[in-house]
Every structure is written in structure tokens, then in C-alpha cells.
Write a protein that holds these residues in place. Structure first.
Motif, PDB file in Angstrom:
ATOM      1  N   PHE A  58       0.842  -1.203   0.000  1.00 45.16           N
ATOM      2  CA  PHE A  58       0.000   0.000   0.000  1.00 45.16           C
ATOM      3  C   PHE A  58       0.878   1.256   0.000  1.00 45.16           C
ATOM      4  O   PHE A  58       0.630   2.213  -0.736  1.00 45.16           O
ATOM      5  N   MET A  59       1.912   1.255   0.824  1.00 40.99           N
ATOM      6  CA  MET A  59       2.796   2.411   0.906  1.00 40.99           C
ATOM      7  C   MET A  59       3.463   2.679  -0.446  1.00 40.99           C
ATOM      8  O   MET A  59       3.488   3.822  -0.934  1.00 40.99           O
ATOM      9  N   VAL A  60       3.987   1.637  -1.064  1.00 41.56           N
ATOM     10  CA  VAL A  60       4.662   1.798  -2.354  1.00 41.56           C
ATOM     11  C   VAL A  60       3.680   2.283  -3.418  1.00 41.56           C
ATOM     12  O   VAL A  60       4.008   3.139  -4.255  1.00 41.56           O
ATOM     13  N   GLY A  61       2.454   1.772  -3.385  1.00 46.73           N
ATOM     14  CA  GLY A  61       1.464   2.134  -4.398  1.00 46.73           C
ATOM     15  C   GLY A  61       1.037   3.582  -4.348  1.00 46.73           C
ATOM     16  O   GLY A  61       0.567   4.133  -5.361  1.00 46.73           O
ATOM     17  N   LEU A  62       1.183   4.234  -3.193  1.00 46.12           N
ATOM     18  CA  LEU A  62       0.757   5.630  -3.071  1.00 46.12           C
ATOM     19  C   LEU A  62       1.794   6.623  -3.580  1.00 46.12           C
ATOM     20  O   LEU A  62       1.464   7.797  -3.794  1.00 46.12           O
ATOM     21  N   VAL A  63       3.023   6.192  -3.784  1.00 42.82           N
ATOM     22  CA  VAL A  63       4.084   7.127  -4.185  1.00 42.82           C
ATOM     23  C   VAL A  63       3.782   7.842  -5.502  1.00 42.82           C
ATOM     24  O   VAL A  63       3.931   9.071  -5.599  1.00 42.82           O
ATOM     25  N   PRO A  64       3.327   7.139  -6.560  1.00 40.56           N
ATOM     26  CA  PRO A  64       3.152   7.827  -7.851  1.00 40.56           C
ATOM     27  C   PRO A  64       2.148   8.969  -7.841  1.00 40.56           C
ATOM     28  O   PRO A  64       2.275   9.906  -8.640  1.00 40.56           O
ATOM     29  N   LEU A  83       0.703   9.685   1.898  1.00 39.54           N
ATOM     30  CA  LEU A  83       1.879   8.824   1.875  1.00 39.54           C
ATOM     31  C   LEU A  83       2.503   8.720   3.264  1.00 39.54           C
ATOM     32  O   LEU A  83       2.919   7.631   3.687  1.00 39.54           O
ATOM     33  N   CYS A  84       2.568   9.827   3.987  1.00 43.34           N
ATOM     34  CA  CYS A  84       3.125   9.792   5.348  1.00 43.34           C
ATOM     35  C   CYS A  84       2.311   8.872   6.254  1.00 43.34           C
ATOM     36  O   CYS A  84       2.873   8.143   7.086  1.00 43.34           O
ATOM     37  N   ALA A  85       0.986   8.888   6.093  1.00 43.83           N
ATOM     38  CA  ALA A  85       0.131   7.999   6.883  1.00 43.83           C
ATOM     39  C   ALA A  85       0.416   6.541   6.544  1.00 43.83           C
ATOM     40  O   ALA A  85       0.414   5.675   7.431  1.00 43.83           O
ATOM     41  N   ALA A  86       0.684   6.251   5.274  1.00 43.26           N
ATOM     42  CA  ALA A  86       1.002   4.880   4.874  1.00 43.26           C
ATOM     43  C   ALA A  86       2.335   4.434   5.467  1.00 43.26           C
ATOM     44  O   ALA A  86       2.488   3.285   5.906  1.00 43.26           O
ATOM     45  N   VAL A  87       3.305   5.329   5.492  1.00 41.70           N
ATOM     46  CA  VAL A  87       4.598   5.006   6.103  1.00 41.70           C
ATOM     47  C   VAL A  87       4.412   4.698   7.590  1.00 41.70           C
ATOM     48  O   VAL A  87       4.993   3.740   8.122  1.00 41.70           O
ATOM     49  N   LEU A  88       3.588   5.490   8.259  1.00 42.21           N
ATOM     50  CA  LEU A  88       3.325   5.249   9.677  1.00 42.21           C
ATOM     51  C   LEU A  88       2.669   3.890   9.888  1.00 42.21           C
ATOM     52  O   LEU A  88       3.016   3.157  10.832  1.00 42.21           O
ATOM     53  N   ALA A  89       1.718   3.522   9.014  1.00 44.96           N
ATOM     54  CA  ALA A  89       1.057   2.217   9.128  1.00 44.96           C
ATOM     55  C   ALA A  89       2.058   1.083   9.007  1.00 44.96           C
ATOM     56  O   ALA A  89       1.995   0.086   9.753  1.00 44.96           O
ATOM     57  N   VAL A  90       2.992   1.213   8.085  1.00 46.79           N
ATOM     58  CA  VAL A  90       4.012   0.169   7.905  1.00 46.79           C
ATOM     59  C   VAL A  90       4.908   0.081   9.136  1.00 46.79           C
ATOM     60  O   VAL A  90       5.214  -1.020   9.618  1.00 46.79           O
ATOM     61  N   ILE A  91       5.328   1.213   9.661  1.00 51.49           N
ATOM     62  CA  ILE A  91       6.214   1.211  10.837  1.00 51.49           C
ATOM     63  C   ILE A  91       5.532   0.546  12.034  1.00 51.49           C
ATOM     64  O   ILE A  91       6.106  -0.308  12.716  1.00 51.49           O
ATOM     65  N   VAL A  92       4.286   0.946  12.293  1.00 50.37           N
ATOM     66  CA  VAL A  92       3.548   0.369  13.429  1.00 50.37           C
ATOM     67  C   VAL A  92       3.278  -1.110  13.193  1.00 50.37           C
ATOM     68  O   VAL A  92       3.453  -1.950  14.099  1.00 50.37           O
ATOM     69  N   GLY A  93       2.850  -1.460  11.970  1.00 50.62           N
ATOM     70  CA  GLY A  93       2.504  -2.850  11.670  1.00 50.62           C
ATOM     71  C   GLY A  93       3.695  -3.786  11.784  1.00 50.62           C
ATOM     72  O   GLY A  93       3.600  -4.862  12.383  1.00 50.62           O
TER      73      GLY A  93
END
Length: 383
Positions: A269-275, A355-365
Motif C-alpha cells: 500500500f505504501m509503495v502504491g501511493l508514491v506515484p 503517503l506519510c500515513a502509509a509510512v506510519l502504518a508500515v512502521i507500526v505494523g
């Protein structure tokens, strides 16, 4: 199934409908986002309570009265929006709308957990529900946008009100499939105190922030490029990617653990939001949002599957509702932040928050994934 599908239509229509209505009448996205955020916060606070009430008294006795109050509150919000009364009245009515919004998806999932508990079909049932969610998110935003822009600013919310009321009352009438009323124990606690559920809720909070910000920012993105009527199509593309992945994900018998599926879906999900930060064309944005949406269903399916395994049967509906609550809080944060950033920096730059929210989700997960280790045997049958 059908009642739940119709009854949850407002979850994809209310936020966009409120934003379109208020922004059309006031030309202020910050106010529109704040009112939508107020409603989502109220939903997030109230959803576990309605879930606990459903566990204690039965869904049929809880759904109908709350749905009627919700319909009256939404009607009041629409009337107040066009009346020229002080702005605080919009927040007050939005608060009541959110507090009386039912987590229909959680209640339907609780029914599947009872029907298919201990069976491999439960994974498929949860996958189906995520696909149903995405059908709602594909059709709802497009429908409410077309109605609000081509018919009348109020039309989208009126349709959402009718769907909510008809679907909720139809679900309430189905006593045969509702979970049995559980023995209530004051010492049972609350599911959010279970470490694994707290972790999933934290990730769901970040996911909700993505959903809420993308919804609002995408409407502004379309308007900035002179195609505001295409906002619903763009959001439908985001949900369409999730719907396709949900069909694929739910049809497979997975050998890797739920924990591994959960972490991988978050990273995707995080990678997909970059573009989406670098796209200016609305039509290219539709394709980018479609690809970004591919990770939504696998993430949410696994969230609810893990929740079903972690909470005791007596707190099942409340446990499901806590995930919806966390998403609701996140949507509120995302709507507010998206509105503020869009007003200040423009839509394309505001996507950076998503994108920042997605990065946070990955870190917490990833950081807390050890709390999600489960034996891969199926859940015991529920009696």
C-alpha cells in the motif's frame, strides 16, 4: 448480505456528500472537511458502544432505533446547510449523524463469524465483505458526485439517507442470522485492551487517515483541473483496485500466516501511493489510484480475520467495531488535514500526507507484528 450491502452505502457517500454540499454552498473546503471530520470522530467514539449493545441485547433490538435517529439527524444537517444559520449548527448536526451511524459491515461480519466459525469459508466470507465494501466505494462516490453536481447538491445525501434506512431496517428484521445474545460479564473488559487488537487499531487509524485524505484531496484535485464531476470516477478507481484484489485474495487458500499477509499488504500500500504525488493529469491519476488501491482489500480482510481470532465470542461485534472506530478516527484526521493542506498548498502537494500515513502504518505494523502471531488452526466452533 443484500441488506448489509445497501445499509452500508452511506459509508462511501456521506463524507463526499457532506464535502460537496458544504463546499458548494460556502466555497470553503476547510469547513467542509472539518464538518466531515466531526461526523467521523463521533462515529468512531460511538461505534464500539453500539457494538457492545448489539452483543448484549441483539442486533435486531439495537439497529432500528439508532437508524431512525440517524435519518432524522442527516435530514437536519441538510436543512441547516442551506439555511444560513451559524456554522456551529453544521458541526452539531454532523456530530449527531456520526454518533448514530451504525457499523453495518462489522455487524454483518459478526454474523459470518457465527455461521462459519471453525470453517475455512470464514476467510472467503470476510473477503466477500471486503469486496462488498469496495463495491460500495466504487459506486457510492460516483453516484453521490453525479447527483450533487448534475442534479442538486442535496440529492446525493438524500439517496444515502434512503439506502441507510432501508438496508438497516431490513438487516434488523433478519433474526435468523444474527449472533445470539451473549452472556454479559462486567469483568469481560473491552477488546481494545487486547495487545493485538490495539496494534490492529493503530494501523487502522493510519489507514483511515489515508482514506479520509485521499477522498477530500481527490475532489479538490479534480476541481483544480476543471473536472470536478470526475472526482467520483477517480475515487471509484481507487476502490476498484481494491475490489479486484479482494476477489483474487479471497479466492486463494493461503499458506503464509495472517501476520505475514498483513505486513506485506501494508508495504504494498505504501509503495502504491508514491506515484500519485507526481501526476497532474486526471486520467493518469485514475490509473495510479486504481493501482494504489490494490493493497486495500488484502489489508482490511486480514485486519478483520485477525480480530475474529483475537477477541472472545462474547465481545465479537464490539471487537469488529473497534477496527471501524479506528478507521473512523483516521478518516476524521485525514479529512481535516487534507482540507487544511489543500487550502494552503494545493491538492497535489497535500497527497504527501496520505503517503506519510502509509509510512506510519508500515512502521507500526512491522514493529508490533509479534503481537499478531497466531496458531494457524481454524477458530474453534462457536456455540
Amino acid at each position: 448480505m443484500l441488506a448489509g450491502l445497501i445499509g452500508r452505502m452511506p459509508m462511501s457517500m456521506l463524507g463526499i456528500g457532506v464535502i460537496l454540499l458544504i463546499s458548494t454552498l460556502t466555497d470553503n473546503y476547510a469547513t467542509a472537511g472539518a464538518v466531515a471530520a466531526t461526523s467521523n470522530v463521533a462515529f468512531a467514539v460511538a461505534a464500539p458502544l453500539s457494538g457492545r449493545l448489539a452483543d448484549r441485547f441483539g442486533q435486531g433490538r439495537v439497529i432500528a432505533p439508532i437508524a431512525i435517529v440517524n435519518a432524522l439527524a442527516l435530514a437536519a444537517l441538510m436543512i441547516l446547510a442551506g439555511s444560513g444559520l451559524p456554522e456551529w449548527t453544521l458541526y452539531a448536526s454532523g456530530l449527531i449523524v456520526g454518533a448514530t451511524s451504525l457499523s453495518i459491515g462489522s455487524m454483518v461480519r459478526a454474523r459470518w463469524s457465527v455461521i462459519y466459525g471453525g470453517s475455512g469459508r470464514l476467510h472467503t466470507a470476510f473477503a466477500f465483505e471486503s469486496v462488498a465494501d469496495e463495491v460500495v466505494f466504487v459506486t457510492g462516490p460516483a453516484l453521490v458526485t453525479v447527483l450533487a453536481t448534475a442534479v442538486n447538491p442535496y440529492a446525493g445525501l438524500i439517496v444515502a439517507l434512503v439506502c441507510m434506512l432501508l438496508g438497516s431496517l431490513a438487516l434488523a428484521s433478519q433474526g435468523r442470522t444474527q449472533p445470539p445474545v451473549q452472556q454479559f460479564r462486567t469483568s469481560a473488559g473491552t477488546p481494545i485492551l487486547i495487545p493485538g487488537i490495539a496494534l490492529i487499531a493503530g494501523v487502522s487509524l493510519a489507514l483511515g487517515a489515508i482514506f479520509g485524505s485521499v477522498d477530500l484531496i481527490t475532489v479538490a484535485f479534480a476541481e483544480e483541473r476543471g473536472v470536478k464531476g470526475a472526482a467520483g470516477f477517480l475515487l471509484a478507481s481507487f476502490a476498484g483496485g481494491s475490489m479486484v484484489s479482494g476477489l483474487w485474495f479471497g479466492s486463494r487458500n493461503w499458506r503464509i500466516s495472517m501476520r505475514a499477509r498483513f505486513v506485506r499488504a501494508l508495504a504494498l500500500f505504501m509503495v502504491g501511493l508514491v506515484p500519485i504525488l507526481f501526476i497532474d493529469s486526471p486520467w493518469l491519476m485514475a490509473g495510479a489510484l486504481f493501482l494504489a488501491g490494490f493493497a486495500i482489500s488484502p489489508t482490511l480482510i486480514t485486519c478483520f480475520s485477525l480480530t475474529e481470532r483475537l477477541v472472545p465470542p462474547s465481545l465479537l461485534t464490539e471487537g469488529m467495531a473497534w477496527i471501524s472506530t479506528a478507521i473512523g478516527f483516521g478518516v476524521a484526521i485525514g479529512s481535516w488535514a487534507g482540507g487544511q493542506l489543500t487550502e494552503t498548498y494545493g491538492a497535489s502537494s497535500a497527497y504527501g500526507f496520505s503517503l506519510c500515513a502509509a509510512v506510519l502504518a508500515v512502521i507500526v505494523g512491522i514493529g508490533g507484528s509479534g503481537l499478531l502471531r497466531l496458531p494457524e488452526a481454524p477458530s474453534p466452533p462457536r456455540t
